[in-house]
Motif scaffolding. Structure first.
Motif, PDB file in Angstrom:
ATOM      1  N   SER A  65     -30.707  -2.218  22.114  1.00 31.23           N
ATOM      2  CA  SER A  65     -31.649  -1.027  22.571  1.00 31.23           C
ATOM      3  C   SER A  65     -32.833  -0.688  21.405  1.00 31.23           C
ATOM      4  CB  SER A  65     -30.775   0.181  22.567  1.00 31.23           C
ATOM      5  OG  SER A  65     -31.338   1.490  22.586  1.00 31.23           O
ATOM      6  N   GLU A  66     -33.727  -0.143  22.075  1.00 26.89           N
ATOM      7  CA  GLU A  66     -34.969   0.220  21.206  1.00 26.89           C
ATOM      8  C   GLU A  66     -34.609   1.659  20.525  1.00 26.89           C
ATOM      9  OE1 GLU A  66     -38.684  -0.903  22.495  1.00 26.89           O
ATOM     10  OE2 GLU A  66     -38.175  -2.617  23.270  1.00 26.89           O
ATOM     11  N   GLU A  67     -33.921   2.381  21.132  1.00 25.21           N
ATOM     12  CA  GLU A  67     -33.647   3.989  20.625  1.00 25.21           C
ATOM     13  C   GLU A  67     -32.722   4.153  19.521  1.00 25.21           C
ATOM     14  OE1 GLU A  67     -32.935   8.039  22.825  1.00 25.21           O
ATOM     15  OE2 GLU A  67     -33.224   6.315  24.081  1.00 25.21           O
ATOM     16  N   TRP A  68     -33.016   4.432  18.494  1.00 27.75           N
ATOM     17  CA  TRP A  68     -32.170   4.862  17.340  1.00 27.75           C
ATOM     18  C   TRP A  68     -31.823   6.350  17.541  1.00 27.75           C
ATOM     19  CZ3 TRP A  68     -30.869   1.739  13.592  1.00 27.75           C
ATOM     20  CH2 TRP A  68     -31.703   0.568  13.321  1.00 27.75           C
ATOM     21  N   HIS A  69     -30.554   6.527  17.041  1.00 26.05           N
ATOM     22  CA  HIS A  69     -29.803   7.707  17.327  1.00 26.05           C
ATOM     23  C   HIS A  69     -29.287   8.074  15.949  1.00 26.05           C
ATOM     24  CE1 HIS A  69     -29.576   7.325  21.602  1.00 26.05           C
ATOM     25  NE2 HIS A  69     -29.275   6.209  21.271  1.00 26.05           N
ATOM     26  N   PHE A  70     -29.081   9.506  15.463  1.00 22.69           N
ATOM     27  CA  PHE A  70     -28.829  10.283  14.401  1.00 22.69           C
ATOM     28  C   PHE A  70     -27.314   9.921  14.300  1.00 22.69           C
ATOM     29  CE2 PHE A  70     -27.228  13.962  12.391  1.00 22.69           C
ATOM     30  CZ  PHE A  70     -27.542  13.813  11.048  1.00 22.69           C
ATOM     31  N   LEU A  71     -26.770   9.751  13.080  1.00 24.56           N
ATOM     32  CA  LEU A  71     -25.181   9.737  12.955  1.00 24.56           C
ATOM     33  C   LEU A  71     -24.814  10.804  12.091  1.00 24.56           C
ATOM     34  CD1 LEU A  71     -22.287   8.507  13.688  1.00 24.56           C
ATOM     35  CD2 LEU A  71     -22.980   7.126  11.530  1.00 24.56           C
ATOM     36  N   CYS A  72     -25.410  10.998  10.995  1.00 27.09           N
ATOM     37  CA  CYS A  72     -25.055  11.746  10.086  1.00 27.09           C
ATOM     38  C   CYS A  72     -25.837  11.824   8.687  1.00 27.09           C
ATOM     39  CB  CYS A  72     -23.741  11.969   9.405  1.00 27.09           C
ATOM     40  SG  CYS A  72     -23.386  10.480   8.583  1.00 27.09           S
ATOM     41  N   HIS A  73     -26.088  12.954   7.894  1.00 28.26           N
ATOM     42  CA  HIS A  73     -26.914  12.986   6.533  1.00 28.26           C
ATOM     43  C   HIS A  73     -25.984  12.355   5.588  1.00 28.26           C
ATOM     44  CE1 HIS A  73     -30.545  14.973   7.944  1.00 28.26           C
ATOM     45  NE2 HIS A  73     -29.738  15.779   8.518  1.00 28.26           N
ATOM     46  N   LEU A  74     -26.857  11.671   4.681  1.00 25.02           N
ATOM     47  CA  LEU A  74     -26.157  11.113   3.357  1.00 25.02           C
ATOM     48  C   LEU A  74     -25.970  12.210   2.382  1.00 25.02           C
ATOM     49  CD1 LEU A  74     -27.511   7.660   3.247  1.00 25.02           C
ATOM     50  CD2 LEU A  74     -25.161   8.021   3.385  1.00 25.02           C
ATOM     51  N   ASP A  75     -25.169  13.135   2.558  1.00 28.11           N
ATOM     52  CA  ASP A  75     -25.257  14.443   1.863  1.00 28.11           C
ATOM     53  C   ASP A  75     -23.899  14.760   1.214  1.00 28.11           C
ATOM     54  OD1 ASP A  75     -23.826  15.738   3.897  1.00 28.11           O
ATOM     55  OD2 ASP A  75     -25.132  16.782   4.661  1.00 28.11           O
ATOM     56  N   PRO A  76     -23.877  15.682   0.452  1.00 29.81           N
ATOM     57  CA  PRO A  76     -22.409  16.072  -0.043  1.00 29.81           C
ATOM     58  C   PRO A  76     -21.289  16.080   0.759  1.00 29.81           C
ATOM     59  CG  PRO A  76     -24.148  17.299  -1.419  1.00 29.81           C
ATOM     60  CD  PRO A  76     -24.823  16.570  -0.207  1.00 29.81           C
TER      61      PRO A  76
END
Length: 189
Positions: free
Chosen positions: A157-168
């Motif tokens: 696929s060429e479409e990227w998806h958000f998984l999660c932030h690298l946050d606390p």
């Protein structure tokens, strides 16, 4: 060591520094109209420039600090902000006090090393896990308001998806493998 910052309408001026907050507050108490308010456990310090004469001098430890009402806009209070800063001329053999901005988050200096190490370990684990399931994994949004995030896509696929932030909050997840397996099994990614 504490730096006294005067802030008004997006303009700030670091005025002077003190060895202790008590000394600093003793100094600002000499500013006409100085006010300290306590609300919800927080302290708010300010003065109204209308209380300052055209010119005055505050003498503190034989130092002369000039002050004038013409230094400020008359309509708004001037906020007093205390910025704690470590004095490296004093040997302490420990991590400096205060906080550091790591991506979009403020982390206590005592926790910076472990925070970064744990964050990178969790990113590595997520990357390895998703790649084993046929996904390509990357990082994006560094410097954004919410901070850096993990993104993924199927290899074809060429479409990227958000998984999660690298946050606390990512670091608070204890059973990351179980959570990832549930997400993949439920077809959420």
């Amino acid at each position: 060591m504490y730096i006294l910052e005067l802030y008004q309408n997006n303009y700030s001026k670091d005025l002077v520094a003190f060895d202790s907050l008590d000394e600093g507050r003793d100094f600002v108490s000499k500013i006409p109209g100085y006010t300290i308010e306590k609300e919800y456990g927080l302290e708010n310090e300010y003065f109204n420039p209308e209380n300052i004469p055209d010119y005055m001098e505050i003498i503190y430890n034989e130092n002369i600090v000039p002050l004038s009402r013409f230094m400020f806009e008359p309509e708004e209070n001037v906020e007093i902000i205390w910025k704690e800063i470590s004095n490296l001329s004093v040997t302490k053999d420990k991590i400096i006090e205060g906080y550091s901005k790591i991506d979009a988050y403020i982390i206590d200096n005592e926790e910076v090393k472990s925070y970064i190490e744990e964050r990178e370990v969790k990113y590595g684990f997520i990357k390895e896990f998703l790649e084993s399931k046929g996904y390509e994994v990357g990082r994006s949004f560094f410097g954004s308001e919410d901070g850096e995030a993990i993104i993924y896509r199927k290899k074809e696929s060429e479409e990227w998806h958000f998984l999660c932030h690298l946050d606390p909050s990512l670091l608070d997840i204890k059973n990351l493998k179980i959570n990832l397996e549930e997400i993949v099994d439920e077809g959420l990614i």
